[in-house]
Design a protein around this motif. Sequence first.
Motif, PDB file in Angstrom:
ATOM      1  N   VAL A 135      36.603  34.173 -14.899  1.00 44.46           N
ATOM      2  CA  VAL A 135      35.177  33.899 -14.690  1.00 44.46           C
ATOM      3  C   VAL A 135      35.005  33.142 -13.382  1.00 44.46           C
ATOM      4  CG1 VAL A 135      35.309  31.913 -16.258  1.00 44.46           C
ATOM      5  CG2 VAL A 135      33.073  32.862 -15.698  1.00 44.46           C
ATOM      6  N   GLU A 136      33.983  33.526 -12.649  1.00 47.76           N
ATOM      7  CA  GLU A 136      33.753  32.908 -11.345  1.00 47.76           C
ATOM      8  C   GLU A 136      33.100  31.542 -11.482  1.00 47.76           C
ATOM      9  OE1 GLU A 136      31.500  35.275  -8.626  1.00 47.76           O
ATOM     10  OE2 GLU A 136      32.822  37.007  -8.891  1.00 47.76           O
ATOM     11  N   ILE A 137      33.627  30.615 -10.723  1.00 48.23           N
ATOM     12  CA  ILE A 137      33.068  29.275 -10.683  1.00 48.23           C
ATOM     13  C   ILE A 137      31.895  29.298  -9.681  1.00 48.23           C
ATOM     14  CG2 ILE A 137      34.578  28.461  -8.825  1.00 48.23           C
ATOM     15  CD1 ILE A 137      35.035  25.954 -10.516  1.00 48.23           C
ATOM     16  N   GLY A 138      30.915  28.446  -9.911  1.00 47.63           N
ATOM     17  CA  GLY A 138      29.758  28.415  -8.993  1.00 47.63           C
ATOM     18  C   GLY A 138      30.117  27.776  -7.661  1.00 47.63           C
ATOM     19  N   GLU A 139      29.421  28.208  -6.642  1.00 46.21           N
ATOM     20  CA  GLU A 139      29.656  27.697  -5.275  1.00 46.21           C
ATOM     21  C   GLU A 139      29.613  26.161  -5.235  1.00 46.21           C
ATOM     22  OE1 GLU A 139      30.696  29.055  -1.758  1.00 46.21           O
ATOM     23  OE2 GLU A 139      29.419  30.570  -2.691  1.00 46.21           O
ATOM     24  N   ASP A 140      28.666  25.578  -5.957  1.00 44.34           N
ATOM     25  CA  ASP A 140      28.470  24.121  -5.930  1.00 44.34           C
ATOM     26  C   ASP A 140      29.584  23.349  -6.635  1.00 44.34           C
ATOM     27  OD1 ASP A 140      26.101  24.833  -4.805  1.00 44.34           O
ATOM     28  OD2 ASP A 140      24.922  24.561  -6.647  1.00 44.34           O
ATOM     29  N   SER A 141      30.322  24.046  -7.505  1.00 44.74           N
ATOM     30  CA  SER A 141      31.336  23.338  -8.300  1.00 44.74           C
ATOM     31  C   SER A 141      32.748  23.546  -7.760  1.00 44.74           C
ATOM     32  CB  SER A 141      31.286  23.813  -9.749  1.00 44.74           C
ATOM     33  OG  SER A 141      29.964  23.764 -10.210  1.00 44.74           O
ATOM     34  N   LEU A 142      32.850  24.196  -6.612  1.00 47.38           N
ATOM     35  CA  LEU A 142      34.172  24.452  -6.022  1.00 47.38           C
ATOM     36  C   LEU A 142      34.872  23.145  -5.708  1.00 47.38           C
ATOM     37  CD1 LEU A 142      33.929  27.323  -3.399  1.00 47.38           C
ATOM     38  CD2 LEU A 142      35.295  27.233  -5.478  1.00 47.38           C
ATOM     39  N   THR A 143      36.162  23.090  -6.055  1.00 46.93           N
ATOM     40  CA  THR A 143      36.929  21.873  -5.779  1.00 46.93           C
ATOM     41  C   THR A 143      38.399  22.247  -5.636  1.00 46.93           C
ATOM     42  OG1 THR A 143      37.679  19.799  -6.708  1.00 46.93           O
ATOM     43  CG2 THR A 143      37.006  21.469  -8.281  1.00 46.93           C
ATOM     44  N   GLU A 144      39.129  21.440  -4.898  1.00 42.90           N
ATOM     45  CA  GLU A 144      40.577  21.673  -4.813  1.00 42.90           C
ATOM     46  C   GLU A 144      41.307  20.707  -5.712  1.00 42.90           C
ATOM     47  OE1 GLU A 144      41.800  21.836  -0.722  1.00 42.90           O
ATOM     48  OE2 GLU A 144      40.822  23.784  -0.477  1.00 42.90           O
ATOM     49  N   ASP A 145      40.564  19.891  -6.411  1.00 41.17           N
ATOM     50  CA  ASP A 145      41.159  18.897  -7.289  1.00 41.17           C
ATOM     51  C   ASP A 145      41.666  19.577  -8.560  1.00 41.17           C
ATOM     52  OD1 ASP A 145      41.781  16.858  -8.946  1.00 41.17           O
ATOM     53  OD2 ASP A 145      39.734  16.050  -9.113  1.00 41.17           O
ATOM     54  N   THR A 146      42.992  19.691  -8.663  1.00 43.57           N
ATOM     55  CA  THR A 146      43.569  20.461  -9.775  1.00 43.57           C
ATOM     56  C   THR A 146      43.271  19.826 -11.131  1.00 43.57           C
ATOM     57  OG1 THR A 146      45.649  19.331  -9.397  1.00 43.57           O
ATOM     58  CG2 THR A 146      45.437  21.559  -8.476  1.00 43.57           C
ATOM     59  N   VAL A 147      43.101  18.517 -11.134  1.00 46.93           N
ATOM     60  CA  VAL A 147      42.798  17.852 -12.403  1.00 46.93           C
ATOM     61  C   VAL A 147      41.408  18.281 -12.919  1.00 46.93           C
ATOM     62  CG1 VAL A 147      42.488  15.642 -13.596  1.00 46.93           C
ATOM     63  CG2 VAL A 147      44.278  15.884 -11.864  1.00 46.93           C
ATOM     64  N   SER A 148      40.435  18.330 -12.009  1.00 50.39           N
ATOM     65  CA  SER A 148      39.105  18.771 -12.453  1.00 50.39           C
ATOM     66  C   SER A 148      39.112  20.238 -12.849  1.00 50.39           C
ATOM     67  CB  SER A 148      38.027  18.603 -11.392  1.00 50.39           C
ATOM     68  OG  SER A 148      38.388  17.705 -10.433  1.00 50.39           O
ATOM     69  N   ILE A 149      39.842  21.054 -12.088  1.00 52.03           N
ATOM     70  CA  ILE A 149      39.901  22.489 -12.437  1.00 52.03           C
ATOM     71  C   ILE A 149      40.497  22.628 -13.828  1.00 52.03           C
ATOM     72  CG2 ILE A 149      40.959  24.717 -11.857  1.00 52.03           C
ATOM     73  CD1 ILE A 149      40.799  23.860  -8.902  1.00 52.03           C
ATOM     74  N   ASP A 150      41.547  21.881 -14.060  1.00 49.18           N
ATOM     75  CA  ASP A 150      42.210  21.926 -15.355  1.00 49.18           C
ATOM     76  C   ASP A 150      41.253  21.483 -16.469  1.00 49.18           C
ATOM     77  OD1 ASP A 150      44.755  22.690 -16.274  1.00 49.18           O
ATOM     78  OD2 ASP A 150      44.995  20.630 -17.044  1.00 49.18           O
ATOM     79  N   ARG A 151      40.511  20.440 -16.189  1.00 49.10           N
ATOM     80  CA  ARG A 151      39.581  19.932 -17.203  1.00 49.10           C
ATOM     81  C   ARG A 151      38.497  20.971 -17.506  1.00 49.10           C
ATOM     82  NH1 ARG A 151      36.776  15.871 -14.916  1.00 49.10           N
ATOM     83  NH2 ARG A 151      38.703  14.788 -14.412  1.00 49.10           N
ATOM     84  N   MET A 152      37.969  21.602 -16.456  1.00 48.97           N
ATOM     85  CA  MET A 152      36.933  22.617 -16.657  1.00 48.97           C
ATOM     86  C   MET A 152      37.486  23.790 -17.472  1.00 48.97           C
ATOM     87  SD  MET A 152      34.696  22.787 -13.113  1.00 48.97           S
ATOM     88  CE  MET A 152      35.940  22.813 -11.856  1.00 48.97           C
ATOM     89  N   THR A 153      38.701  24.224 -17.095  1.00 48.39           N
ATOM     90  CA  THR A 153      39.316  25.351 -17.795  1.00 48.39           C
ATOM     91  C   THR A 153      39.484  25.046 -19.279  1.00 48.39           C
ATOM     92  OG1 THR A 153      40.518  25.829 -15.771  1.00 48.39           O
ATOM     93  CG2 THR A 153      41.298  26.914 -17.755  1.00 48.39           C
ATOM     94  N   ARG A 154      40.013  23.856 -19.560  1.00 40.30           N
ATOM     95  CA  ARG A 154      40.254  23.467 -20.970  1.00 40.30           C
ATOM     96  C   ARG A 154      38.944  23.445 -21.763  1.00 40.30           C
ATOM     97  NH1 ARG A 154      43.866  25.100 -19.889  1.00 40.30           N
ATOM     98  NH2 ARG A 154      45.628  24.189 -18.812  1.00 40.30           N
ATOM     99  N   SER A 155      37.874  22.936 -21.126  1.00 42.23           N
ATOM    100  CA  SER A 155      36.639  22.813 -21.896  1.00 42.23           C
ATOM    101  C   SER A 155      36.069  24.201 -22.243  1.00 42.23           C
ATOM    102  CB  SER A 155      35.605  21.943 -21.176  1.00 42.23           C
ATOM    103  OG  SER A 155      35.359  22.454 -19.900  1.00 42.23           O
ATOM    104  N   VAL A 156      36.229  25.163 -21.335  1.00 38.24           N
ATOM    105  CA  VAL A 156      35.752  26.522 -21.637  1.00 38.24           C
ATOM    106  C   VAL A 156      36.632  27.140 -22.723  1.00 38.24           C
ATOM    107  CG1 VAL A 156      35.227  28.810 -20.711  1.00 38.24           C
ATOM    108  CG2 VAL A 156      34.910  26.803 -19.267  1.00 38.24           C
TER     109      VAL A 156
END
Length: 433
Positions: free
Chosen positions: A373-394
């Motif tokens: 699933v595509e992440i929104g332009e505004d939520s793009l980040t290189e912070d792997t911890v946040s990416i991981d957190r977002m992935t887990r919550s979905v």
Amino acid sequence: MAYWNKELETKPKEELQKMQLGLLRNELRTMYDSSKFIHDKMKSVGLLPEDIDSFERFRKVPFMKKTDLRDNYPDNLFVKPYHELVRLHVSSGTTGNPIVVGYTQNDLDNWAESLDRGMTSFGMSKDDILQNFHGYGLFTGGLGVHYAAEKMGVTVLPISTGNTERQIKMMQDLPITSFAGTPSYMFHIADICDQKGIDIRRDTKVRYAIAGGEPWSESMRQKLQERTGIKVHNCYGASEFYGPMFLECNEQDGLHVWADLAYVEVLDRNGDQCADGERGELVVTMLKKEAFPLIRYKIGDISSLTWEKCGCGRTHPRLMRISGRTDDMLIVRGVNVFPSQIEGVIGEFAFLTPFYRITLTNENFMDSMTIDVEIGEDSLTEDTVSIDRMTRSVESRLKDVLNIKAVVHLTLPGSLERFEGKSCHVKDLRRYD
Ligand SMILES: [Zn+2]
């Protein structure tokens, strides 16, 4: 808000149902006399058109299925000779023969009127200018919307699908007020406008859109409206009916199904009628068809119907958004999964876009489901911890809703394929050999 035919559109439910039953009997009588197919179907259950004195009894008439339509390719189901027909449309079949539908002039008039009532119900009038980017041709979207709009005096730009650059130029240069097309193509236009720094609110006069021709969700609507400032009205139909024909009014609270043109049943697994508002399989009967019969047709869509009076004052039943297909249900590890459920979860997360793909694989007969699933332009980040957190919550929310685990991959904006026609979200790569 204006009406196309106020007296008819606000008739009490009891009167509408009485009228429907009469029209149903008439239509059955006409088809019984002119269609061997309908004649044989009714005969197989020992019913004559005059026997249909209630909706309960009508439910004894056998279903028409897509295979009946394909098996009678190209024109065995036509009940009028060609010299009485004025148009043919052909559905794009993914398997087997396509379906050819014939139209008399009255069929085209009823189809246009159905859309005209709908367009009027959300405020369109002869002051409007419509950019119609539905495909013109054998597909019913283009010509269907086109003639309906012209009939009510709307100015139509018949630009058809594709050439997004030109679409955007036209909507800026001309005082276009409205769009008709598929929702995924509207998203595509919004994307390109963003890239070019064009603000649809500021740089165009577009106020409303008619969106249909493919399954889509409420959350997609919300996102499209937020991005573009356009009020987007859902539209539903199929070439087997006539074409796209039912629209949402200004309330955006279900599609008005004109009771004098169609009788829609919602049935449960046992073929019994679902309660008002309860989800089930749609079965559609067209009440004034002339060239091509459609009696108790299983279209394969899942939705619910309500007779509750609409906030706009109209009394005809409303069909809720199509929430699945009887044939797109996926069975994953023995669990029924509808892509619409996944779409619903995606819509709950503000950091996701509505673009996703479901991939099914299996190893040693064990199914796996992956959702890109595509992440929104505004939520793009290189912070792997946040990416991981977002992935887990979905993933965790999907597990709650689907009762099975899905692996989620967040992908870059614009990385998944866009579709100009029907969206195709599922890739089933499972092998059973
Ligand atoms: Zn309404």
